[in-house]
Design an enzyme around this catalytic site. Sequence first.
Site, PDB file in Angstrom:
ATOM      1  CB  CYS A 115      -0.967  -0.006   1.178  1.00 53.77           C
ATOM      2  SG  CYS A 115      -2.185  -1.320   1.043  1.00 53.77           S
ATOM      3  CG  HIS A 252      -3.102   3.798   1.736  1.00 56.29           C
ATOM      4  ND1 HIS A 252      -3.517   3.379   0.499  1.00 56.29           N
ATOM      5  CD2 HIS A 252      -3.229   2.736   2.571  1.00 56.29           C
ATOM      6  CE1 HIS A 252      -3.876   2.105   0.577  1.00 56.29           C
ATOM      7  NE2 HIS A 252      -3.708   1.690   1.821  1.00 56.29           N
ATOM      8  CG  ASN A 282      -6.486  -0.552   0.942  1.00 52.82           C
ATOM      9  OD1 ASN A 282      -5.779  -0.138   0.025  1.00 52.82           O
ATOM     10  ND2 ASN A 282      -5.997  -0.981   2.090  1.00 52.82           N
TER      11      ASN A 282
HETATM   12  N1  COA Z   1     -18.628  -7.994   8.947  1.00 55.72           N
HETATM   13  C1  COA Z   1     -19.124  -8.202  10.159  1.00 55.72           C
HETATM   14  N2  COA Z   1     -18.377  -8.493  11.226  1.00 55.72           N
HETATM   15  C2  COA Z   1     -17.053  -8.567  11.052  1.00 55.72           C
HETATM   16  C3  COA Z   1     -16.450  -8.348   9.796  1.00 55.72           C
HETATM   17  C4  COA Z   1     -17.294  -8.058   8.720  1.00 55.72           C
HETATM   18  N3  COA Z   1     -16.832  -7.830   7.475  1.00 55.72           N
HETATM   19  N4  COA Z   1     -15.114  -8.477   9.925  1.00 55.72           N
HETATM   20  C5  COA Z   1     -14.871  -8.755  11.199  1.00 55.72           C
HETATM   21  N5  COA Z   1     -16.041  -8.818  11.890  1.00 55.72           N
HETATM   22  C6  COA Z   1     -16.250  -9.088  13.303  1.00 55.72           C
HETATM   23  C7  COA Z   1     -15.117  -9.816  13.945  1.00 55.72           C
HETATM   24  O1  COA Z   1     -15.230 -11.204  13.712  1.00 55.72           O
HETATM   25  C8  COA Z   1     -15.326  -9.472  15.396  1.00 55.72           C
HETATM   26  O2  COA Z   1     -16.323 -10.272  15.922  1.00 55.72           O
HETATM   27  P1  COA Z   1     -16.203 -10.840  17.428  1.00 55.72           P
HETATM   28  O3  COA Z   1     -16.162  -9.581  18.288  1.00 55.72           O
HETATM   29  O4  COA Z   1     -17.423 -11.648  17.551  1.00 55.72           O
HETATM   30  O5  COA Z   1     -14.920 -11.595  17.450  1.00 55.72           O
HETATM   31  C9  COA Z   1     -15.868  -8.039  15.338  1.00 55.72           C
HETATM   32  O6  COA Z   1     -16.344  -7.850  13.995  1.00 55.72           O
HETATM   33  C10 COA Z   1     -14.814  -7.001  15.646  1.00 55.72           C
HETATM   34  O7  COA Z   1     -13.663  -7.319  14.930  1.00 55.72           O
HETATM   35  P2  COA Z   1     -12.397  -6.395  14.938  1.00 55.72           P
HETATM   36  O8  COA Z   1     -11.373  -6.972  14.023  1.00 55.72           O
HETATM   37  O9  COA Z   1     -11.990  -6.059  16.327  1.00 55.72           O
HETATM   38  O10 COA Z   1     -13.042  -5.065  14.300  1.00 55.72           O
HETATM   39  P3  COA Z   1     -12.389  -3.672  14.095  1.00 55.72           P
HETATM   40  O11 COA Z   1     -13.199  -2.616  14.705  1.00 55.72           O
HETATM   41  O12 COA Z   1     -10.900  -3.689  14.380  1.00 55.72           O
HETATM   42  O13 COA Z   1     -12.543  -3.490  12.517  1.00 55.72           O
HETATM   43  C11 COA Z   1     -11.186  -3.658  10.562  1.00 55.72           C
HETATM   44  C12 COA Z   1     -11.936  -4.420  11.644  1.00 55.72           C
HETATM   45  C13 COA Z   1     -10.509  -4.665   9.650  1.00 55.72           C
HETATM   46  C14 COA Z   1     -12.186  -2.830   9.775  1.00 55.72           C
HETATM   47  C15 COA Z   1     -10.153  -2.726  11.234  1.00 55.72           C
HETATM   48  O14 COA Z   1      -9.393  -3.439  12.172  1.00 55.72           O
HETATM   49  C16 COA Z   1      -9.232  -2.088  10.243  1.00 55.72           C
HETATM   50  O15 COA Z   1      -9.631  -1.296   9.404  1.00 55.72           O
HETATM   51  N6  COA Z   1      -7.937  -2.393  10.350  1.00 55.72           N
HETATM   52  C17 COA Z   1      -6.967  -1.841   9.455  1.00 55.72           C
HETATM   53  C18 COA Z   1      -7.010  -2.626   8.199  1.00 55.72           C
HETATM   54  C19 COA Z   1      -6.308  -1.949   7.091  1.00 55.72           C
HETATM   55  O16 COA Z   1      -6.435  -0.774   6.891  1.00 55.72           O
HETATM   56  N7  COA Z   1      -5.533  -2.725   6.332  1.00 55.72           N
HETATM   57  C20 COA Z   1      -4.852  -2.287   5.197  1.00 55.72           C
HETATM   58  C21 COA Z   1      -3.705  -1.443   5.571  1.00 55.72           C
HETATM   59  S1  COA Z   1      -2.910  -0.948   4.124  1.00 55.72           S
END
Ligand code: COA
Length: 325
Positions: A115, A252, A282
Site C-alpha cells: 500500500c 492512502h 482500499n
Molecule cells: N462484517 C461483520 N463483522 C465482522 C467483519 C465483517 N466484514 N469483519 C470482522 N467482523 C467481526 C469480527 O469477527 C469481530 O467479531 P467478534 O467480536 O465476535 O470476534 C468483530 O467484527 C470485531 O472485529 P475487529 O477486528 O476487532 O473489528 P475492528 O473494529 O478492528 O474493525 C477492521 C476491523 C478490519 C475494519 C479494522 O481493524 C481495520 O480497518 N484495520 C486496518 C485494516 C487496514 O487498513 N488494512 C490495510 C492497511 S494498508
Amino acid sequence: MSAIRSVVLGSGGYLPERVMTNGELSGMVDTSDEWITQRTGIRERRIAADGELTSDLGIEAARSALAKANMTADDIDLIVLATATPDNTFPAAAVSIQEALGMRHGAAFDLQAVCSGFLFALSTADSLIRSGQARRALVIGAETFSRILDWTDRGTCVLFGDGAGAVVLSGESQPGWRTDRGILSAHLRSDGRFKEKLYVDGGPSATGTVGHLRMEGREVFKHAVSMVSDVIEDAFEATGFTAADIDWFVPHQANVRIIDATAKKLGIPLEKVVRTVDRHGNTSAASIPLALWEASKDGRIKRGDLLLLESMGGGFTWGAVLLRW
Ligand code: COA
C-alpha cells in the site's frame, strides 16, 4: 541556488466498470452494509473484469495522465509501476505498459511496497530524475487485489478494490525555495518485524502458488496512525512546513477512521482531506494516485497547492511526501 525538482505535469486514473456494493458482499459472507460502512467508511469498490490485468488498468491510467500532461510516450524515459499484484511473477507488468504505449526507449520496472508502493515509486522516480538518469517519468500505481482476496474471509474481502492511478513527473529547474513546484521532500520507512501482520500466504519461492491476503486488522489499525504521524512529523521537521501550510492532505485510502484520526492528530481540518475510500475501497498502491486524479479533475487541487501524501501498508512499510502541485 536553483534546483531540479520533479514536477507533476498531469495525473490520470482508471477504475474497472464493475461496482461491488456492500449489499452484494453481504450475500457472500456474514457481513452487512452497516458494519462495513461504520468500521471502514467503504460503501462500494470496483472489481476488474475476467481477463482484465493489472497492466491493462495501468495502461489506461498512464494514457489518461499523459493526455492531461499533453504528452506522448515519446516524451517519457522512465516508467515505475508500484504493484503487489503484477500480471505474472515476471517480467514486470511495467514492460507490458511500456509496450502498449509504444515506448521503445528508456526503462520500465515494477516496485513492490504494497500500500506504500506509490510513495516508494514516486520517491524512486524523483531520485532518478534529480540524479540525471531520467528526465520524465510515468509513476503508476495499479492493483487487482480482487485476485488475491480470500472471498470467504469477511475480515479482509470487504476492504479492498481494484484500480489504477498515474502521474507524469518532469525534471524542471526551480529556484530552490519553499515555493518551488514539485516533490519537496520524501520520507520512506519499513520495519520487517511486522511482516506477519499483513501478508500473502503464497509466492514463487515460498509455495509456488499465488496465495491469499491475510491480515490482523486490529494490529494494523493500532500501528497505522502513530507510524504515519511520526513520518509526517519527520517531513515537517526536514522542510520547516507545518500542518497549517498544507492545502490538501491526500492519505492512502484504507479506512476512513484511520484517515480522520491521522488528520485530527496532525491538526489538519477534515475539509482539507481528500477521501475516495467510500467509493474505491482500499486499492493499495493505486489509492493515492486515484485520489490525486479525482481531486485535481474536480478542481480541488490547483497548481501551487501544497500537498501532504502519506501511506502505510504490509511490511510494515510507510512514508510521507510533501509535494507542491
Ligand atoms: N462484517 C461483520 N463483522 C465482522 C467483519 C465483517 N466484514 N469483519 C470482522 N467482523 C467481526 C469480527 O469477527 C469481530 O467479531 P467478534 O467480536 O465476535 O470476534 C468483530 O467484527 C470485531 O472485529 P475487529 O477486528 O476487532 O473489528 P475492528 O473494529 O478492528 O474493525 C477492521 C476491523 C478490519 C475494519 C479494522 O481493524 C481495520 O480497518 N484495520 C486496518 C485494516 C487496514 O487498513 N488494512 C490495510 C492497511 S494498508
